[in-house]
Write an enzyme that holds these catalytic residues in place. Structure first.
Site, PDB file in Angstrom:
ATOM      1  N   ARG A   1     -19.691  24.358 -27.699  1.00 49.93           N
ATOM      2  CA  ARG A   1     -20.459  24.019 -28.444  1.00 49.93           C
ATOM      3  C   ARG A   1     -21.951  24.621 -28.399  1.00 49.93           C
ATOM      4  O   ARG A   1     -22.216  24.898 -27.541  1.00 49.93           O
ATOM      5  CB  ARG A   1     -21.055  22.257 -28.355  1.00 49.93           C
ATOM      6  CG  ARG A   1     -19.826  21.371 -28.681  1.00 49.93           C
ATOM      7  CD  ARG A   1     -20.373  19.834 -28.343  1.00 49.93           C
ATOM      8  NE  ARG A   1     -20.300  19.831 -26.855  1.00 49.93           N
ATOM      9  CZ  ARG A   1     -21.048  19.803 -25.951  1.00 49.93           C
ATOM     10  NH1 ARG A   1     -22.483  19.905 -26.613  1.00 49.93           N
ATOM     11  NH2 ARG A   1     -21.081  19.630 -24.707  1.00 49.93           N
TER      12      ARG A   1
ATOM     13  N   TYR B   1     -15.283  26.374 -33.903  1.00 53.04           N
ATOM     14  CA  TYR B   1     -15.038  26.089 -32.372  1.00 53.04           C
ATOM     15  C   TYR B   1     -14.910  24.335 -32.254  1.00 53.04           C
ATOM     16  O   TYR B   1     -16.058  23.830 -32.598  1.00 53.04           O
ATOM     17  CB  TYR B   1     -15.910  26.402 -31.360  1.00 53.04           C
ATOM     18  CG  TYR B   1     -15.822  25.726 -30.015  1.00 53.04           C
ATOM     19  CD1 TYR B   1     -14.693  25.980 -29.282  1.00 53.04           C
ATOM     20  CD2 TYR B   1     -16.705  24.759 -29.775  1.00 53.04           C
ATOM     21  CE1 TYR B   1     -14.417  25.144 -28.257  1.00 53.04           C
ATOM     22  CE2 TYR B   1     -16.286  23.800 -28.527  1.00 53.04           C
ATOM     23  CZ  TYR B   1     -15.334  23.997 -27.888  1.00 53.04           C
ATOM     24  OH  TYR B   1     -15.217  23.205 -26.841  1.00 53.04           O
TER      25      TYR B   1
ATOM     26  N   GLY C   1     -15.906  21.137 -30.857  1.00 56.40           N
ATOM     27  CA  GLY C   1     -17.086  20.093 -31.028  1.00 56.40           C
ATOM     28  C   GLY C   1     -18.062  20.601 -32.182  1.00 56.40           C
ATOM     29  O   GLY C   1     -18.469  19.631 -32.484  1.00 56.40           O
TER      30      GLY C   1
ATOM     31  N   LYS D   1     -17.918  14.807 -31.668  1.00 56.35           N
ATOM     32  CA  LYS D   1     -19.054  14.440 -31.242  1.00 56.35           C
ATOM     33  C   LYS D   1     -20.002  14.332 -32.417  1.00 56.35           C
ATOM     34  O   LYS D   1     -21.150  13.525 -32.050  1.00 56.35           O
ATOM     35  CB  LYS D   1     -19.576  15.812 -30.456  1.00 56.35           C
ATOM     36  CG  LYS D   1     -18.497  16.012 -29.165  1.00 56.35           C
ATOM     37  CD  LYS D   1     -18.760  14.958 -28.371  1.00 56.35           C
ATOM     38  CE  LYS D   1     -17.886  14.748 -27.316  1.00 56.35           C
ATOM     39  NZ  LYS D   1     -17.449  15.947 -26.284  1.00 56.35           N
TER      40      LYS D   1
ATOM     41  N   HIS E   1     -20.364   8.563 -24.648  1.00 55.18           N
ATOM     42  CA  HIS E   1     -19.591   9.554 -24.097  1.00 55.18           C
ATOM     43  C   HIS E   1     -18.790   9.041 -22.842  1.00 55.18           C
ATOM     44  O   HIS E   1     -19.299   9.854 -21.917  1.00 55.18           O
ATOM     45  CB  HIS E   1     -20.521  10.783 -23.881  1.00 55.18           C
ATOM     46  CG  HIS E   1     -19.766  12.097 -23.612  1.00 55.18           C
ATOM     47  ND1 HIS E   1     -20.342  13.276 -23.000  1.00 55.18           N
ATOM     48  CD2 HIS E   1     -18.489  12.713 -23.932  1.00 55.18           C
ATOM     49  CE1 HIS E   1     -19.523  14.270 -22.799  1.00 55.18           C
ATOM     50  NE2 HIS E   1     -18.325  14.038 -23.593  1.00 55.18           N
TER      51      HIS E   1
ATOM     52  N   SER F   1     -20.051  16.871 -20.123  1.00 55.12           N
ATOM     53  CA  SER F   1     -18.777  17.700 -20.628  1.00 55.12           C
ATOM     54  C   SER F   1     -18.442  18.520 -19.305  1.00 55.12           C
ATOM     55  O   SER F   1     -19.183  18.983 -18.429  1.00 55.12           O
ATOM     56  CB  SER F   1     -19.433  18.785 -21.553  1.00 55.12           C
ATOM     57  OG  SER F   1     -19.563  17.960 -22.678  1.00 55.12           O
TER      58      SER F   1
ATOM     59  N   CYS G   1     -16.851  17.463 -16.501  1.00 49.68           N
ATOM     60  CA  CYS G   1     -17.121  16.971 -15.365  1.00 49.68           C
ATOM     61  C   CYS G   1     -16.257  16.048 -14.990  1.00 49.68           C
ATOM     62  O   CYS G   1     -16.463  15.211 -13.951  1.00 49.68           O
ATOM     63  CB  CYS G   1     -18.699  16.309 -15.166  1.00 49.68           C
ATOM     64  SG  CYS G   1     -19.956  17.706 -15.432  1.00 49.68           S
ATOM     65  N   GLY G   2     -14.918  15.951 -15.594  1.00 53.82           N
ATOM     66  CA  GLY G   2     -13.649  15.074 -14.744  1.00 53.82           C
ATOM     67  C   GLY G   2     -13.561  13.917 -15.907  1.00 53.82           C
ATOM     68  O   GLY G   2     -12.614  13.126 -15.341  1.00 53.82           O
ATOM     69  N   LYS G   3     -13.863  13.628 -17.098  1.00 52.84           N
ATOM     70  CA  LYS G   3     -13.372  12.500 -17.742  1.00 52.84           C
ATOM     71  C   LYS G   3     -11.906  12.340 -17.866  1.00 52.84           C
ATOM     72  O   LYS G   3     -11.276  11.526 -17.717  1.00 52.84           O
ATOM     73  CB  LYS G   3     -14.192  12.361 -19.006  1.00 52.84           C
ATOM     74  CG  LYS G   3     -15.562  11.966 -18.839  1.00 52.84           C
ATOM     75  CD  LYS G   3     -16.384  11.906 -20.334  1.00 52.84           C
ATOM     76  CE  LYS G   3     -16.111  12.996 -21.198  1.00 52.84           C
ATOM     77  NZ  LYS G   3     -16.979  14.230 -20.459  1.00 52.84           N
TER      78      LYS G   3
ATOM     79  N   ASP H   1     -12.588  10.652 -23.666  1.00 57.68           N
ATOM     80  CA  ASP H   1     -13.887  11.280 -24.174  1.00 57.68           C
ATOM     81  C   ASP H   1     -15.011  10.378 -24.770  1.00 57.68           C
ATOM     82  O   ASP H   1     -16.200  10.367 -24.418  1.00 57.68           O
ATOM     83  CB  ASP H   1     -13.765  12.257 -25.106  1.00 57.68           C
ATOM     84  CG  ASP H   1     -14.861  13.312 -25.196  1.00 57.68           C
ATOM     85  OD1 ASP H   1     -15.483  13.965 -24.092  1.00 57.68           O
ATOM     86  OD2 ASP H   1     -15.210  13.860 -26.142  1.00 57.68           O
TER      87      ASP H   1
ATOM     88  N   SER I   1     -11.489  27.087 -22.543  1.00 54.84           N
ATOM     89  CA  SER I   1     -10.266  27.211 -23.329  1.00 54.84           C
ATOM     90  C   SER I   1      -9.838  25.748 -23.324  1.00 54.84           C
ATOM     91  O   SER I   1     -10.221  24.819 -22.321  1.00 54.84           O
ATOM     92  CB  SER I   1      -9.226  28.144 -22.708  1.00 54.84           C
ATOM     93  OG  SER I   1      -8.981  27.819 -21.495  1.00 54.84           O
ATOM     94  N   ARG I   2      -9.272  25.203 -24.437  1.00 56.27           N
ATOM     95  CA  ARG I   2      -9.044  23.807 -24.915  1.00 56.27           C
ATOM     96  C   ARG I   2      -7.574  23.731 -25.305  1.00 56.27           C
ATOM     97  O   ARG I   2      -6.776  24.513 -25.857  1.00 56.27           O
ATOM     98  CB  ARG I   2      -9.968  23.229 -25.910  1.00 56.27           C
ATOM     99  CG  ARG I   2     -11.227  23.433 -25.439  1.00 56.27           C
ATOM    100  CD  ARG I   2     -11.934  22.014 -24.796  1.00 56.27           C
ATOM    101  NE  ARG I   2     -13.222  21.998 -24.064  1.00 56.27           N
ATOM    102  CZ  ARG I   2     -13.813  21.037 -23.642  1.00 56.27           C
ATOM    103  NH1 ARG I   2     -13.062  19.868 -23.660  1.00 56.27           N
ATOM    104  NH2 ARG I   2     -14.881  21.154 -23.161  1.00 56.27           N
TER     105      ARG I   2
ATOM    106  N   GLY J   1      -6.726  12.607  -8.257  1.00 63.05           N
ATOM    107  CA  GLY J   1      -5.997  11.292  -7.977  1.00 63.05           C
ATOM    108  C   GLY J   1      -6.416  10.481  -6.930  1.00 63.05           C
ATOM    109  O   GLY J   1      -6.665   9.329  -6.973  1.00 63.05           O
TER     110      GLY J   1
ATOM    111  N   ASN K   1      -9.551   9.912  -6.409  1.00 64.03           N
ATOM    112  CA  ASN K   1     -10.725   9.218  -6.914  1.00 64.03           C
ATOM    113  C   ASN K   1     -10.383   7.788  -7.152  1.00 64.03           C
ATOM    114  O   ASN K   1     -11.093   6.966  -7.100  1.00 64.03           O
ATOM    115  CB  ASN K   1     -11.106   9.729  -8.283  1.00 64.03           C
ATOM    116  CG  ASN K   1     -11.890  11.096  -7.883  1.00 64.03           C
ATOM    117  OD1 ASN K   1     -12.361  11.537  -6.972  1.00 64.03           O
ATOM    118  ND2 ASN K   1     -11.889  11.708  -9.010  1.00 64.03           N
TER     119      ASN K   1
END
Ligand code: GTP
Ligand code: SPV
Ligand code: MN
Length: 612
Positions: A87, A215, A217, A224, A244, A266, A268-270, A295, A392-393, A518, A520
Site C-alpha cells: 500500500r 497491488y 490494498g 481497506k 482493522h 499490518s 503484526c500477526g492478525k 483482517d 508477498s501475499r 500457537g 499465544n
C-alpha cells in the site's frame, strides 16, 4: 458512452436486462466508461464458467502464471510491477470538502481537485482493454451489517481476487435492488506509474477512485478502501464499528464458544492469531479454535446490549514469508488449492517457495520479479537478495481454512467477549495487560504504537503511533474517531474488556522473549478468564498484568527470568512514552476528546506514584 453501444455492436441480452433493472448503475458505468474509454464492458456474474474464462485470458496475457496443477490445483502466481508491492500510504487521500474532516493524520485533497487530477489519468486509461463491472457484497448477503459495492476495473487479477475476497457477482447485484445505494469504486491500472498513482476516497459521495496501481490494498477496493476507510465514516454516522481486527472463536474445554476481536497493525500477526493451532498442553485440555475473520471486523450493538461482529470478507489476503507448518499450519493448508500467490518465487517444478517455507531453499528458482535466483545471492552492498518480496501475499477462499467457523455466514455475526489491541514493540509494552475500564481501554488503543513493517512503503522498524491499528485506514478525523469509541462505550451495556498484547518484546540480544504463534493461546486463555472475572490480576500503573502462575505453561519452558521480563513495566520508559503520546495528541488540538487528556494525566500520576 461505451463503444459497444456506439458502434451498434449490440448490447447483449443480459446487459440489456441489467440496464432496465439497474438504471442508476448503468448510468454510472456508462459515465465512467466514457472517461476511461475501454474497448469492451463485461458485467461479472461471479460464475465458475466466468472464472475459467478470465483465468485463461489472464494466462494468455501473462497476468497470471499457471502453477503445477497436480501439486497446487487451481493455484496461480502473479507478479506486480517492481514499485507496486505494498500500500502506498503517501498516495492515499481522504477527499472531503473540509480538511478538518480528514484530520491531521490523513492526506487530504478537496474533492474537486482530486477528481480533476484523477480524471486526467483515468481519461483513455482503458483503451484497448476491457472494463469489468464487479458487483460485490461486504458481509453476508441479506445481513443488516452488509454493504454493496461495485468496482469497475481493467485488471483481471483484481476481478479474480475480488471473486475470492468478497461475495461477488449476481447475488450482490440482486441484493442491491433497483434503487439500492452502493459504493462506487473505480480502478484502472493505467500505466502502473507510481508518479501517476492515486488512491482517493470520497466519503461524501460514497465513492473510491484508485489509479496507477495493481497491488492488493490499493486496488481490491472492497477491502481497506471500502470496508475500513469508507465504512468507518458510515460506522460513525450509523453508530457501529468498522475496525482493522481479526475475529477469533475459542471453544473452551466445557464446550462454550467465546469470541475475541483483535486489532494489530499490518503484518503484526492478525492472520496468524486468527488461525492459531492450540499448543499440545492446551489442546489436551480440550481447546479448539475457530477462525471467523483475519483482517476486518464490523461490529454492531445488538438488542442485548452486546457487541456482535461479522467479517465482511470472504477470503484471506495474507502475508506469505515466514508461513510454514510450524508457525501457521492452517495457513499452509489454506493455500493448497484455489489460491493466487503474489510476488513469491517460482521453482522449476512450477510450485512456489518463499523465505521461511518448510522446504529448504531450492537450488535455483525465479524470484518474485521473474529473475533467475539461487540461495546466497547478494546485492552489491552484501545484503541478501530475497526470492520473495517481504510483503508477498496469498489470496485464498475463506472456506479453505480448516478452522473456518460456519458462523462467518451468519447474519448476526458473533458476540464479542474481549477486545485486544496489540503492536510490535521490542521494548516497553508487556506481553499482555488489561485496561481498568472502557475509557482506559480506549486510551490504550488510541496510544498504540508499532514498528513499521513491509506492508506499507516506508522505513521498516521505525516506531510509529498507530491508534487501534487504524492510522492508515480511518476515513475521517481520528480525533472524532476516538470520540466515537467513547460514545459507543456509553451505548454498550455489556462492555467487552479491553486488553493489549505484545508478542514481539525482545531480550538484550534482540531475540523474541515469547515464542508466539500457537503459544499465544495461553495469553488468550488468561484474557478470557479475566473477562469472566475468574482470576485476579496484578495491578500496575498501566493496568492489570497476569500473575505468572495464572498463565498455563504446560508443555512450554521459557528461560529463567523471561516471564518477568515479558511482564515488566518500566517507569522511566513509560514516562518517556507519555511525552511522545502527548506530542501525538497535540496535533488534534481542541478536537481531541478531553477524556484522552484526562487518561494521560491519570496515567502519569499513577506512574509517578509508583516505585521504580
Ligand atoms: P496484514 O495482512 O498486513 O494485516 O498482517 P497480519 O496482521 O495479518 O499479520 P500476519 O499474521 O500475516 O503476520 C505478519 C508477520 O508476523 C509474519 O511474518 C509472521 O510470521 C509474524 N508473526 C505473526 N505472529 C507472530 C507471533 O506471535 N510472534 C512472532 N515472533 N511473529 C509473529
Ligand atoms: C494490510 O496491509 O493491512 C493488509 C494488506 O491487510 S492490504 O490489503 O494490502 O492492505
Ligand atoms: Mn490488514
Amino acid at each position: 458512452m461505451a463503444k459497444q453501444m456506439l458502434t451498434g455492436r449490440g448490447i447483449r441480452g443480459r446487459e440489456y436486462a441489467l440496464m432496465i433493472k439497474y438504471p442508476h448503475v448503468k448510468e454510472w458505468v456508462d459515465r465512467m466508461a466514457a472517461m476511461c474509454q475501454p474497448d469492451q464492458i463485461h458485467w461479472c456474474d461471479g460464475s465458475e464458467e466466468e472464472r475459467v474464462r478470465l483465468t485463461a485470458e489472464a494466462l494468455k496475457a501473462g497476468e497470471l502464471i499457471e502453477l503445477n496443477q497436480k501439486k497446487a490445483p487451481g493455484c496461480y502466481l502473479h507478479r506486480t510491477a517492481r514499485n507496486d508491492v505494498a500500500r502506498t500510504e503517501h498516495l492515499t487521500y481522504i477527499c472531503t470538502s473540509f480538511q478538518g474532516d480528514a484530520g491531521p493524520t490523513n492526506n487530504w485533497m478537496s474533492p474537486r481537485e482530486a477528481y480533476r487530477k484523477a480524471r486526467e489519468i483515468f481519461t483513455g486509461a482503458m483503451k484497448g482493454r476491457t472494463m469489468y463491472v464487479v458487483p460485490f457484497a461486504m458481509g453476508p448477503i441479506g445481513s443488516p451489517f452488509s454493504k454493496i459495492g461495485i468496482e469497475l476495473t481493467d485488471s483481471i487479477y483484481v476481478v479474480l481476487n475480488m471473486r475470492i475476497m468478497t461475495r461477488m457477482g449476481k447475488a450482490a447485484l440482486n441484493a442491491l435492488g433497483p434503487k439500492g445505494e452502493f459504493t462506487k469504486c473505480l480502478h484502472s491500472k493505467a500505466d502502473l506509474d507510481i508518479n501517476r498513482r492515486l488512491i482517493l476516497h470520497f466519503p461524501e459521495d460514497n465513492a473510491i477512485w484508485s489509479v496507477g496501481s495493481g497491488y492488493g490494498g490499493n486496488v481490491l477496493l472492497g477491502k481497506k478502501c471500502l470496508a475500513l476507510r469508507i465504512a468507518s465514516v458510515l460506522a460513525q454516522r450509523e453508530k457501529w464499528f468498522a475496525e482493522h481486527m481479526l475475529i477469533l472463536g475459542v471453544e473452551e474445554p466445557d464446550g462454550r464458544h467465546l469470541y475475541v476481536a483483535a486489532a494489530f497493525p499490518s503484518a503484526c500477526g492478525k492472520t496468524n492469531l486468527a488461525m492459531l493451532l492450540p499448543p499440545e498442553g492446551l489442546k489436551q485440555k480440550g481447546y479448539r479454535i475457530w477462525t471467523v475473520g483475519d483482517d476486518i471486523a464490523w461490529m454492531r450493538l445488538d438488542t442485548d446490549g452486546q457487541l456482535w461482529a461479522v467479517n465482511p470478507e470472504m477470503g484471506f489476503f495474507g502475508v506469505v514469508p515466514g508461513t510454514n507448518m510450524r508457525t501457521n499450519p492452517n495457513a499452509m493448508l489454506t493455500v493448497k488449492s484455489n489460491t493466487i500467490f503474489t510476488n513469491v518465487a517460482l521453482r522449476p517444478d512450477n510450485t512456489v517457495w518463499w523465505e521461511g517455507h518448510d522446504d529448504p531453499a531450492p537450488a535455483k528458482a525465479l524470484d518474485w520479479q521473474g529473475k533467475k535466483w539461487k540461495p546466497g545471492m547478494t546485492e552489491t552492498d552484501g545484503k541478501a537478495i530475497l526470492s520473495s518480496h517481504p510483503n508477498s501475499r496469498f489470496t485464498a477462499p475463506f472456506t479453505n481454512c480448516p478452522t473456518h467457523s460456519f458462523r462467518y455466514n451468519q447474519h448476526h455475526g458473533v458476540p464479542i467477549s474481549a477486545i485486544i489491541f496489540g503492536g510490535r514493540r521490542a521494548t516497553l509494552a508487556p506481553l499482555v495487560y488489561e485496561a481498568m475500564n472502557w475509557e482506559h481501554g480506549v486510551f490504550m488503543g488510541a496510544t498504540m504504537a508499532s514498528e513499521r513493517t513491509a506492508a506499507q512503503v516506508g522505513a521498516i522498524g521505525e516506531v510509529r503511533r498507530d491508534p487501534m491499528a487504524m492510522l492508515p485506514f480511518c476515513g475521517y478525523n481520528m480525533a472524532d474517531y476516538f470520540g466515537h469509541w467513547f460514545d459507543m462505550g456509553e451505548r454498550i451495556r455489556q462492555h467487552p474488556k479491553i486488553f493489549h498484547v505484545n508478542w514481539f518484546r525482545t531480550d538484550e540480544k534482540g531475540r523474541f522473549l515469547w515464542p508466539g504463534f500457537g503459544e499465544n493461546l495461553r495469553i488468550i486463555e488468561w484474557i478470557l478468564a479475566r473477562s469472566r472475572n475468574a482470576v485476579a490480576g496484578v495491578q500496575t500503573p498501566i493496568g492489570y498484568v497476569p500473575n505468572p502462575k495464572d498463565i498455563d505453561m504446560t508443555g512450554l519452558r521459557l528461560p529463567a527470568g523471561a516471564m518477568d521480563k515479558l511482564l515488566a513495566v518500566n517507569k522511566k520508559e513509560w514516562l518517556a512514552e507519555l511525552d511522545s503520546v502527548g506530542k501525538f495528541f497535540d496535533q488534534f488540538g481542541s478536537r481531541l476528546p478531553d477524556e484522552l487528556w484526562a487518561q494521560h494525566k491519570a496515567l502519569r500520576q499513577r506512574l509517578l506514584a509508583s516505585k521504580a
